[in-house]
Scaffold this active site. Structure first.
Site, PDB file in Angstrom:
ATOM      1  N   ARG A   1       0.826  -1.199   0.000  1.00 53.98           N
ATOM      2  CA  ARG A   1       0.000   0.000   0.000  1.00 53.98           C
ATOM      3  C   ARG A   1       0.858   1.245   0.000  1.00 53.98           C
ATOM      4  O   ARG A   1       1.891   1.287   0.656  1.00 53.98           O
ATOM      5  CB  ARG A   1      -0.909   0.003   1.225  1.00 53.98           C
ATOM      6  CG  ARG A   1      -2.270   0.609   0.937  1.00 53.98           C
ATOM      7  CD  ARG A   1      -3.224   0.396   2.069  1.00 53.98           C
ATOM      8  NE  ARG A   1      -3.709  -0.971   2.158  1.00 53.98           N
ATOM      9  CZ  ARG A   1      -4.448  -1.421   3.161  1.00 53.98           C
ATOM     10  NH1 ARG A   1      -4.775  -0.619   4.136  1.00 53.98           N
ATOM     11  NH2 ARG A   1      -4.857  -2.668   3.172  1.00 53.98           N
TER      12      ARG A   1
ATOM     13  N   SER B   1      -8.327  -0.399  -0.085  1.00 52.92           N
ATOM     14  CA  SER B   1      -9.145  -0.835   1.050  1.00 52.92           C
ATOM     15  C   SER B   1      -9.872   0.354   1.680  1.00 52.92           C
ATOM     16  O   SER B   1     -10.609   1.054   0.999  1.00 52.92           O
ATOM     17  CB  SER B   1      -8.269  -1.575   2.065  1.00 52.92           C
ATOM     18  OG  SER B   1      -9.057  -2.186   3.047  1.00 52.92           O
ATOM     19  N   HIS B   2      -9.636   0.608   2.977  1.00 57.00           N
ATOM     20  CA  HIS B   2     -10.350   1.686   3.662  1.00 57.00           C
ATOM     21  C   HIS B   2      -9.475   2.936   3.819  1.00 57.00           C
ATOM     22  O   HIS B   2      -9.840   3.853   4.541  1.00 57.00           O
ATOM     23  CB  HIS B   2     -10.820   1.214   5.039  1.00 57.00           C
ATOM     24  CG  HIS B   2      -9.684   0.801   5.934  1.00 57.00           C
ATOM     25  ND1 HIS B   2      -9.126  -0.451   5.856  1.00 57.00           N
ATOM     26  CD2 HIS B   2      -8.991   1.475   6.868  1.00 57.00           C
ATOM     27  CE1 HIS B   2      -8.135  -0.520   6.735  1.00 57.00           C
ATOM     28  NE2 HIS B   2      -8.036   0.625   7.360  1.00 57.00           N
TER      29      HIS B   2
ATOM     30  N   LYS C   1      -3.741  -6.627  -2.959  1.00 60.22           N
ATOM     31  CA  LYS C   1      -3.953  -7.805  -2.116  1.00 60.22           C
ATOM     32  C   LYS C   1      -3.802  -9.022  -3.019  1.00 60.22           C
ATOM     33  O   LYS C   1      -4.317  -9.029  -4.140  1.00 60.22           O
ATOM     34  CB  LYS C   1      -5.350  -7.779  -1.484  1.00 60.22           C
ATOM     35  CG  LYS C   1      -5.506  -6.689  -0.418  1.00 60.22           C
ATOM     36  CD  LYS C   1      -6.897  -6.699   0.200  1.00 60.22           C
ATOM     37  CE  LYS C   1      -7.005  -5.624   1.281  1.00 60.22           C
ATOM     38  NZ  LYS C   1      -8.371  -5.522   1.830  1.00 60.22           N
TER      39      LYS C   1
ATOM     40  N   ASP D   1     -16.750  -1.754   3.580  1.00 60.77           N
ATOM     41  CA  ASP D   1     -15.600  -0.875   3.395  1.00 60.77           C
ATOM     42  C   ASP D   1     -15.370  -0.670   1.896  1.00 60.77           C
ATOM     43  O   ASP D   1     -16.138  -1.155   1.057  1.00 60.77           O
ATOM     44  CB  ASP D   1     -14.358  -1.426   4.115  1.00 60.77           C
ATOM     45  CG  ASP D   1     -13.773  -2.666   3.460  1.00 60.77           C
ATOM     46  OD1 ASP D   1     -14.481  -3.321   2.675  1.00 60.77           O
ATOM     47  OD2 ASP D   1     -12.601  -2.979   3.728  1.00 60.77           O
TER      48      ASP D   1
ATOM     49  N   ASP E   1     -13.428  -1.825  -0.387  1.00 60.37           N
ATOM     50  CA  ASP E   1     -13.247  -2.928  -1.342  1.00 60.37           C
ATOM     51  C   ASP E   1     -14.107  -4.140  -1.012  1.00 60.37           C
ATOM     52  O   ASP E   1     -13.933  -5.213  -1.595  1.00 60.37           O
ATOM     53  CB  ASP E   1     -11.770  -3.317  -1.475  1.00 60.37           C
ATOM     54  CG  ASP E   1     -11.182  -3.947  -0.219  1.00 60.37           C
ATOM     55  OD1 ASP E   1     -11.620  -3.583   0.889  1.00 60.37           O
ATOM     56  OD2 ASP E   1     -10.285  -4.804  -0.334  1.00 60.37           O
TER      57      ASP E   1
ATOM     58  N   ASP F   1     -14.497  -6.213   1.596  1.00 58.55           N
ATOM     59  CA  ASP F   1     -14.127  -7.431   2.337  1.00 58.55           C
ATOM     60  C   ASP F   1     -14.358  -7.291   3.839  1.00 58.55           C
ATOM     61  O   ASP F   1     -14.124  -8.235   4.595  1.00 58.55           O
ATOM     62  CB  ASP F   1     -12.685  -7.879   2.029  1.00 58.55           C
ATOM     63  CG  ASP F   1     -11.627  -6.858   2.422  1.00 58.55           C
ATOM     64  OD1 ASP F   1     -11.985  -5.801   2.988  1.00 58.55           O
ATOM     65  OD2 ASP F   1     -10.438  -7.103   2.150  1.00 58.55           O
ATOM     66  N   ARG F   2     -14.845  -6.115   4.297  1.00 59.26           N
ATOM     67  CA  ARG F   2     -15.143  -5.934   5.724  1.00 59.26           C
ATOM     68  C   ARG F   2     -16.576  -5.450   5.881  1.00 59.26           C
ATOM     69  O   ARG F   2     -17.029  -4.578   5.152  1.00 59.26           O
ATOM     70  CB  ARG F   2     -14.178  -4.937   6.370  1.00 59.26           C
ATOM     71  CG  ARG F   2     -12.740  -5.443   6.380  1.00 59.26           C
ATOM     72  CD  ARG F   2     -11.854  -4.584   7.252  1.00 59.26           C
ATOM     73  NE  ARG F   2     -11.899  -3.202   6.854  1.00 59.26           N
ATOM     74  CZ  ARG F   2     -11.981  -2.170   7.712  1.00 59.26           C
ATOM     75  NH1 ARG F   2     -12.077  -2.379   8.999  1.00 59.26           N
ATOM     76  NH2 ARG F   2     -11.991  -0.949   7.261  1.00 59.26           N
TER      77      ARG F   2
ATOM     78  N   HIS G   1     -13.552  -8.204   9.237  1.00 55.71           N
ATOM     79  CA  HIS G   1     -13.243  -9.316   8.328  1.00 55.71           C
ATOM     80  C   HIS G   1     -13.898 -10.567   8.916  1.00 55.71           C
ATOM     81  O   HIS G   1     -13.641 -10.919  10.067  1.00 55.71           O
ATOM     82  CB  HIS G   1     -11.730  -9.564   8.253  1.00 55.71           C
ATOM     83  CG  HIS G   1     -10.946  -8.519   7.535  1.00 55.71           C
ATOM     84  ND1 HIS G   1     -10.886  -8.439   6.163  1.00 55.71           N
ATOM     85  CD2 HIS G   1     -10.173  -7.504   8.009  1.00 55.71           C
ATOM     86  CE1 HIS G   1     -10.104  -7.427   5.810  1.00 55.71           C
ATOM     87  NE2 HIS G   1      -9.664  -6.841   6.906  1.00 55.71           N
TER      88      HIS G   1
END
Length: 472
Positions: A16, A110-111, A120, A249, A251, A253-254, A336
């Site tokens: 990142r 992501s966030h 990822k 979030d 992307d 995944d959360r 997650h």
């Protein structure tokens, strides 16, 4: 030809950086070349060109990075299956469900704020992190890349992916869900289009917020673990008198959630619901949660006949542990949640949303009732404070040594988690930032105060103090 990455970019769980400052097209190309090289060497260089699935989130910089990544992968001799823009779990699905795919890379920040982006990765069905990521840096520095000329194909798997999400309702009487009313907040993240398609096919009434993908996140930041980011969803649930609400979030995944009364259902509380449902079908299963999870969760798993296991924070670490011990369910405070009973063991917030509907239906209780039945625990949010990189792990080591020499009851799976009559407190070093993370939980205000004083005492003995809390 060689490539040197900015030292802040190759992190423990993913890659990142800040676009135009620490991360750009050359980095993406080098990541593709390095990942492709490692994959070909792992499979045997003489084998057919391996296939790598590539997807990206809705950030403004994502298409540029995707283009360069694909160049790097093909020039290392890998074939690429481009699945286009979508949530990270759709990329995981593309990798897990196709026999001819050996790796997967999602471009996502992501966030993180809009000017960040990253990667990822999945490598032959397992998380790619830690030493794997460090190896990409070494290959770049040495220019130690294989050459080749892979081909590229583009596929649209959105419909297939959404169809797979709906399988979470298998065995549930969908007629009983006709009166269900749910709110969903995609936060202008990459899950928006998949959510629109999913909501059309779910039983009941569904109200959607911010499904337009916009990498500038004009409505609120897409991090559902921050209470302020759930305000729009809470308002929707109240105004429309909905049963509950789900947020994602950036992307996808959360997961974050609120019940019909507007109470937040935190990551460990969601896991309590999923665990109760799953243990009704898989008694004595081992369920994993990270060290930040409430004592109430571990007790609930035991009460319903399961075996609770406390493990290290970090989605890659949890996924690896699940594979190692064949756990069907795991989760983190950060939202997650990993299902491996009827799914692939990766973190998918859209799937988790459908599983929440299914769990409530199977347990015969509303989500609000399930949340209301949970014991009232007082806990701090995640307290994060800056500590010099060179001190963070050393300080945790000193604290662990002092606790070990006392008669305190401690778990050192990840940092130090100390259990007392008042509850428990935790201190751990972040793997991704120069911060220490603290958390405490008690059933009384006075108990919580005593636990926070113990944290401060231990920090002081190592020459540190709990300053202003810093963000992710």
């Amino acid at each position: 030809m060689t490539h040197t990455f900015d030292p802040t970019v190759l992190r423990e769980y993913d890659i990142r950086g800040i676009i135009g400052e620490t991360l750009g097209a050359d980095d993406a190309r080098a990541i593709g070349r390095g990942f492709g090289t490692l994959l070909r060497r792992d499979l045997g260089e003489g084998e057919d060109a391996p296939m790598v699935a590539v997807g990206y989130d809705g950030r403004v910089s994502s298409p540029m990075l995707e283009h360069a990544l694909v160049e790097g992968l093909t020039s290392s001799g890998c074939n690429v299956r481009r699945i286009g823009m979508g949530p990270t779990p759709m990329l995981y699905y593309a990798e897990a469900s196709a026999e001819d795919v050996q790796g997967g890379i999602q471009i996502t920040g992501s966030h993180n704020p809009a000017n960040y982006n990253g990667f990822k990765m999945v490598f032959r069905g397992r998380p790619f992190f830690g030493a794997d990521i460090a190896r990409l840096g070494e290959l770049g520095t040495g220019g130690d890349w294989l050459d080749g000329a892979g081909r590229v194909e583009s596929v649209d798997i959105l419909e297939e992916y959404v169809e797979r999400l709906l399988a979470a309702l298998a065995g549930v009487d969908t007629a009983s869900l006709a009166s269900l009313k749910v709110g969903w907040d995609a936060g202008n993240g990459a899950a928006g289009p998949a959510l629109e398609l999913l909501a059309q096919r779910l039983p009941g009434e569904h109200h959607l917020l911010f499904t337009d993908v916009d990498g500038n996140f004009p409505n609120h930041h897409p991090d559902p673990t921050v209470e302020a980011n759930l305000a729009d969803l809470a308002k929707l649930v109240a105004e429309k008198n909905l049963d509950f609400g789900v947020a994602f979030d950036g992307d996808g995944d959360r997961i974050g959630a609120i019940d019909g009364e507007g109470r937040i259902i935190w990551g460990d509380q969601l896991l309590m619901i999923y665990a109760e449902d799953l243990l009704g079908r898989l008694p004595s299963a081992t369920i994993i949660a990270d060290v930040k999870a409430s004592r109430a969760l571990f007790e609930a798993v035991e009460r319903h006949g399961g075996k609770p296991l406390m493990w290290k924070t970090g989605h890659s670490l949890i996924k690896s542990k699940m594979k190692e011990i064949s756990s069907p369910l795991a989760g983190e405070m950060s939202g997650h949640v990993f299902f491996a009973d009827d799914y692939y063991g990766f973190d998918d917030a859209l799937y988790a949303g459908v599983r929440l509907i299914a769990a409530a239906a199977r347990l015969g209780k509303s989500v609000t009732q399930l949340r209301g039945d949970m014991p009232a625990m007082l806990n701090t949010p995640e307290l994060r404070f800056q500590v010099d990189e060179s001190r963070k792990f050393a300080a945790i080591g000193e604290i662990a040594d002092r606790i070990a020499a006392s008669d305190a009851v401690a778990d050192t799976t990840d940092g130090v988690r100390v259990t007392t009559d008042d509850g428990w407190w935790l201190l751990r070093a972040s793997n991704t930032q120069d911060v220490l993370v603290a958390r405490a939980e008690s059933d009384s205000e006075a108990g919580l105060e005593r636990l926070l004083r113990q944290i401060d005492e231990q920090l002081a003995l190592s020459g540190l103090e709990r300053g202003e809390s810093v963000g992710h």
